[in-house]
Scaffold this motif. Structure first.
Motif: not given
Length: 141
Positions: A79-83, A112-118, A120-126
């Motif tokens: 997730a951090w790699g995507g953000v 790239l957009i899906l990687g960033f949003l995914g 970010f969403g995972y980090l916020v959800a956890t």
């Protein structure tokens, strides 16, 4: 309002404009010697001595505990790699495609957009829902 007030104001403004840029005249040393200081000379020395004494290292003082190790699960690392990685890869893609004749497929930008949003969403959800200590304001001594 009387007629003299605007004239006085105009004269004051005229004087300001005429003296613009002039240096102020400071009193000579003779005048400054006549003025007595508000505080004694020893007050400043006491303050400096207190500050010098407080800068000394005190053995046996506060030693902070070792920080806890960072625990990153594989999902959190991804997730951090995507953000963090998606914007960097997007910037590199733009630089490479503009400096050369390489064309970038549309799915790359979407990935790239899906990687960033995914990520970010995972980090916020956890994120933790509540604090470990409800009275803890975050300050540490």
């Amino acid at each position: 309002m009387s007629q003299t007030e605007p004239d006085d104001e105009d004269a004051a403004w005229r004087e300001i404009v005429e003296n613009f840029g002039d240096r102020a005249e400071l009193p000579t040393d003779e005048v400054a010697e006549d003025v007595e200081p508000v505080f004694g000379d020893d007050v400043d020395e006491d303050v400096w001595q207190d500050e010098e004494e407080s800068d000394e290292f005190e053995p046996g003082g506060f030693v902070p505990p070792d920080p806890e190790p960072i625990r990153l699960t594989p999902a959190r690392t991804l997730a951090w790699g995507g953000v963090l990685g998606a914007p960097v890869l997007a910037l590199l893609t733009v630089v490479v495609s503009e400096s050369s004749e390489v064309t970038v497929p549309g799915w790359w930008g979407l990935l790239l957009i899906l990687g960033f949003l995914g990520g970010f969403g995972y980090l916020v959800a956890t994120m933790p829902r509540e604090r470990d200590d409800p009275w803890d304001d975050g300050a540490r001594l």
